[in-house]
Design an enzyme around this catalytic site. Structure first.
Site, PDB file in Angstrom:
ATOM      1  N   LYS A 105       9.276   9.789   3.737  1.00 28.01           N
ATOM      2  CA  LYS A 105       9.926   8.288   4.198  1.00 28.01           C
ATOM      3  C   LYS A 105      10.733   7.809   3.245  1.00 28.01           C
ATOM      4  O   LYS A 105      10.835   8.289   2.236  1.00 28.01           O
ATOM      5  CB  LYS A 105       8.594   7.534   4.677  1.00 28.01           C
ATOM      6  CG  LYS A 105       7.688   7.307   3.105  1.00 28.01           C
ATOM      7  CD  LYS A 105       6.231   6.614   3.663  1.00 28.01           C
ATOM      8  CE  LYS A 105       5.185   6.769   2.227  1.00 28.01           C
ATOM      9  NZ  LYS A 105       4.157   6.004   2.811  1.00 28.01           N
ATOM     10  N   GLY A 129      26.432   6.212  -1.340  1.00 23.24           N
ATOM     11  CA  GLY A 129      26.097   6.268  -2.907  1.00 23.24           C
ATOM     12  C   GLY A 129      24.515   6.961  -2.805  1.00 23.24           C
ATOM     13  O   GLY A 129      24.040   7.527  -3.925  1.00 23.24           O
ATOM     14  N   GLU A 164      14.611   0.932  -1.592  1.00 28.32           N
ATOM     15  CA  GLU A 164      14.705  -0.680  -1.630  1.00 28.32           C
ATOM     16  C   GLU A 164      13.359  -1.319  -2.180  1.00 28.32           C
ATOM     17  O   GLU A 164      13.554  -2.057  -2.610  1.00 28.32           O
ATOM     18  CB  GLU A 164      14.716  -1.045   0.014  1.00 28.32           C
ATOM     19  CG  GLU A 164      16.002  -0.467   0.634  1.00 28.32           C
ATOM     20  CD  GLU A 164      16.388  -1.058   2.003  1.00 28.32           C
ATOM     21  OE1 GLU A 164      16.501  -2.299   1.906  1.00 28.32           O
ATOM     22  OE2 GLU A 164      16.260  -0.442   2.955  1.00 28.32           O
TER      23      GLU A 164
END
Lengths: 767, 156
Positions: free
Chosen positions: A718, A487, A722
């Site tokens: 990077k 996803g 999260e």
């Protein structure tokens, strides 16, 4: 809305930095994308698992004869059938039997499994299996587990798994299976002398990742090899665990991963694969097991945690010392508990300049479902506690929450934890940007609270990835990389990365799922590592192909030297053009051929956890909430996040990652909790376990994409996706506190908020 | 076994089903139409949505025998409808799909609501899609895509 900073202009033909449509959008919209549960193989049986109804019990006997007698039932698997091998698995600690052997340790633990011609028959057969149990004392909570005379969930020695990556694992200490901590500076002295000390205890609930697609596996034995179609975020690690369990060479275990219907950590490491492989072995035919939601909920979940923390500061708001003890409830088996414990400990100090820090984190067994990875683990558990304390210091010192952070935040290059990678992000810049995006300085109406939070998450996991790029004779390219599309959009990102290097449109590059027989090794899909590490491998593989193209071009134009330019799928020199198909034909003749490039990433040192992380993922969020003191309802009115991504390979997908993380953060902060009583899960259905719907979407949302090109990945990138999760949980908690309601337990349900705002006890006095 | 006859994606089919069989299982396991997905099993997540006589229905809690004499449309049928491209275009532009597991159901629901003129403003979009969960996107892309579609009208 999105803000990109610094502003960037994407040049014509540039592939990195443009918001191209997802390469898989068409397949997914048309319902053509295949997931494991959509697949079948010839001769396939359907498997169902009989699960323990007790949190802790001895298995006295299992009688499967009536189940086997049902027409359509082909095989029944019990623990006895696994005694010819060493049947214990677990990537961190080998503590988990394929099927229970003599004892069950949580409600939902597999006790037997049936393979039948169809799912209804398999389900019916489960009811015919007679199991006699003797109930044993239950360790239901962290407090139960840590009590002096607590029954032990495990009493054998620790057997390290293949991939714990945490150095030497010490012996168990009661129900504690792992400890991680660090200390620097003179903590006790600072606390004794500090002008401001804030102390508290904080509770984070166990939660369910709820990937909408449940854990699903097809296993097929053939010719001494086993093939799995499986919902794996980490197919190569699962391959190794299956090979070790069933005593097979790595090359004789093949794992094929199609699209995943969400992962978020729930499909990391090994889950339903061992039992499916064992059942197929017993049945002598392929077997498919597709969990139902109540089964996936107890296959793995997020750790509940308890944090005790104190923070010392001087009266000007300068932060001095922090001490934290964190206990993670890892349930009956370790799963990824040790890593979650270490990561949580690393996040506990927060990204501030301390003269003293002491952190100790413990991974604790209870008789509940095993706990593993879930997006931003560790940081999500502790950041909100630390940030509540920073705000309390600010309040007592009489300074603004943004200002106290600006005063105390680490700057790039400073040490985050003893040893390991120094800070690699501009947090002070980031916090100002998120405050502006939220409208921090705007006047507040009554009932409104605003919160801001900043943290760090050790990201990247172990830095091993590889990729192959093949440029075909027609000028289309194929990327082979073992990272799983669940996803997040990595196939699109990899296409853009390869396309940038190859100077061709990303639309002409295909990237498909993993088949461990053909796809090169990738450590895992998680810890925000795919774009950074697998992406770097793709960039390097593409660079080899590019070098090949330049070499051929050098033969076409011997006088050109370095002046050949690659652009839009062709080589150019002095107005002359040779398309890639022409260059490939030049090398191989007219019959075709292929330019093949390989790229890899490996650790520079040992790659140990202590040397890491690959990068520090920035966990920043800001929220404005309204708290209704009469009803206890918290509504999120506005959120802002910072995606500090170095370079946005695809800005729209970066924004969507932050928005997805924001919503899961809202769920964890306000709605979600697995409610256990005495080891029984009370809300094992989506009727009772509520996740956010579109009605919970905040009216306003801003994502600030920060591109300082300071990441270790391709083009200075990077990972992301999260950090916002931990950031938003903490921002909501601090916002509710800002609105005047004391907060120390999540989720912030109306009842909890109302009780706190009315000065009522946390729960009515009853069991 | 009961014999049922239905119009499935525009084609008349008859088949024998057990009275207990769910429409979702018949579609996925017997006919091989896997666009409708199974997730919550309790009519909360909406990922099993198909259209029965044009209306969105959770096929995980809908008996196959109830579909007798009705018209059933799954994503495999709707993707051939001219209205599909318009919705797919908006979802693609706004990156309103991530893992894709909820997507076919979301598309079918949006189609039915748009067709019936039920999506007039942001509030009605939030109401209308509250029965379709998406764990990945956080809904922002979906809201943006559907708001764009709603502002363009039904477009036939």
């Amino acid at each position: 809305m999105t803000i990109r900073t610094p502003e960037r202009i994407v040049g014509e033909g540039a592939q990195v930095g443009r918001s191209m449509p997802r390469v898989d959008a068409g397949e997914k919209l048309r319902g053509e994308a295949r997931y494991v549960g959509d697949m079948s193989v010839p001769g396939m049986l359907h498997g169902k698992v009989l699960r323990s109804p007790f949190p802790h019990a001895r298995i006295i006997s299992i009688d499967v004869s009536a189940a086997l007698a049902l027409p359509g039932v082909v095989a029944v698997l019990t623990g006895e059938d696994t005694l010819d091998i060493d049947p214990y698995w677990g990537h961190a600690i080998k503590d988990r039997p394929i099927v229970a052997i003599g004892e069950v340790r949580f409600v939902g633990e597999p006790v037997a499994a049936v393979a039948a011609e169809d799912e209804a028959t398999a389900e019916a057969a489960l009811a015919e299996i007679v199991v006699e149990y003797e109930e044993l004392p239950v360790v239901g909570t962290l407090d139960d587990a840590l009590a002096a005379d607590a029954p032990l969930v495990h009493d054998g020695p620790i057997r390290p798994g293949l991939f714990h990556g945490l150095g030497t694992l010490p012996d168990r200490d009661g129900n504690i299976c792992y400890r991680y901590g660090f200390e620097r500076g003179s903590v006790d002295e600072v606390f004794e002398q500090a002008e401001i000390v804030v102390e508290g205890e904080y509770t984070f609930p166990g939660v369910y990742q709820y990937a909408m697609e449940t854990h699903s596996v097809i296993a097929q034995w053939e010719g001494g090899e086993v093939t799995l179609w499986a919902t794996c975020q980490h197919p190569f690690l699962v391959r190794a665990e299956i090979a070790a369990l069933f005593d097979l060479p790595l090359g004789r275990v093949r794992i094929i991963v199609p699209y995943l219907g969400g992962g978020f950590g729930s499909k990391s490491y090994t889950k339903m694969e061992p039992i499916t492989v064992a059942l197929a072995r017993k049945a002598g035919r392929p077997v498919r097991i597709v969990n139902r939601v109540d089964e996936s909920m107890v296959t793995t979940r997020r750790h509940g945690a308890k944090t005790w923390m104190r923070t010392a500061a001087d009266r000007s708001g300068r932060l001095l010392a922090r001490e934290a003890r964190v206990w993670f409830d890892t349930g009956a088996y370790a799963d990824n508990g040790p890593r979650v414990t270490a990561t949580g400990a690393d996040s506990a100090p927060g990204p501030y300049r301390w003269s003293g820090v002491r952190v100790e984190a413990s991974c604790v067994h209870t008789h509940t479902a095993p706990s593993g990875s879930y997006r931003a683990f560790g940081a999500s558990h502790v950041q909100w506690a630390g940030e509540l304390q920073v705000d309390e210091v600010a309040r007592r010192a009489g300074i603004d929450p943004v200002e106290i952070r600006r005063l105390n935040l680490l700057t790039p290059g400073e040490q985050v934890r003893p040893g390991g990678k120094p800070l690699d992000a501009d947090l002070i810049g980031d916090i100002r940007k998120v405050a502006d995006a939220l409208g921090w300085d705007e006047p507040r109406e009554p009932g409104i609270g605003r919160g801001i939070s900043v943290g760090l998450l050790a990201a990247g996991a172990h830095p091993v990835s590889s990729a192959i790029v093949r440029l075909e004779a027609d000028g289309e390219a194929i990327v082979l990389v073992g990272s799983t599309e669940m996803g997040q959009g990595q196939r699109t990102a990899f296409a853009q990365i390869a396309a940038e290097v190859l100077a061709m449109p990303a639309e002409r590059i295909r990237c498909q799922g993993t088949d461990t027989r053909f796809t090169p090794y990738d450590r895992s899909t998680g810890a925000s590592r795919s774009t950074t590490l697998a992406g770097l491998a793709v960039q390097r593989a593409a660079a080899e192909v590019r070098a090949d193209l330049m070499e051929i071009a050098g033969k076409v134009w011997p006088d050109a030297g370095d002046a050949v330019e690659l652009r839009d799928g062709a080589a150019w020199w002095k107005g002359e053009r040779r398309s890639y198909p022409e260059l490939i034909a030049r090398r191989f003749g007219l019959s075709g051929g292929q330019l093949i490039g390989e790229g890899g990433v490996h650790p520079e040192g040992t790659g140990s956890y202590a040397e890491g992380p690959v990068f520090w993922e920035v966990c920043i969020g800001a929220a404005e909430v309204h708290v209704d003191r009469e009803t206890g309802v918290v509504s999120v009115r506005r959120t802002a996040t910072v995606a500090d991504v170095g370079t946005a390979i695809n800005p729209l997908l970066v924004e969507r990652q932050d928005e997805g993380a924001t919503m899961q953060g809202i769920g964890n902060a306000l709605l979600e909790e697995m409610v256990y009583r005495e080891g029984m899960l009370l809300n094992d259905s989506l009727l009772d376990y509520r996740i956010p719907t579109i009605e919970d979407l905040p009216p306003e949302q801003v994502c600030v994409i920060v591109e300082n090109a300071d990441g270790p990945g391709p083009f200075g990138a990077k990972g992301c996706g999260e950090g916002a999760f931990a950031g938003i949980i903490a921002a909501i908690a601090t916002a509710v506190a800002d609105a005047g309601v004391r907060v120390d337990e999540l989720p912030l349900t109306p009842e909890r908020v109302w009780r706190s705002s009315q000065g009522q006890p946390k729960e009515d006095a009853k069991g | 076994m009961t014999r049922i006859a239905l119009q499935l994606n525009g084609v008349r089919r008859s088949l024998d089903v057990e009275p207990r069989e769910l429409l979702l299982d018949v579609l996925r396991e017997r006919i091989g139409l896997t666009g409708a997905k199974r997730s919550c099993d309790v009519q909360v997540c909406g990922t099993c949505t198909v259209l029965v006589d044009g209306q969105p229905v959770s096929s995980c809690t809908y008996l196959a025998v109830e579909a007798d004499g009705r018209e059933v449309t799954t994503i495999e049928g709707f993707r051939e409808d001219p209205a599909f491209e318009r919705i797919a275009g908006a979802f693609t532009r706004h990156a309103a799909t991530q893992c894709g597991f909820c997507t076919p159901a979301m598309v079918l629901t949006v189609h039915a609501l748009l067709r019936d003129g039920e999506l007039t403003d942001e509030g009605s979009i939030r109401d209308g899609l509250a029965g379709n969960l998406c764990r990945c996107t956080g809904y922002r892309g979906i809201l943006d895509a559907v708001a764009e579609l709603a502002s363009e009208g039904t477009g036939g």
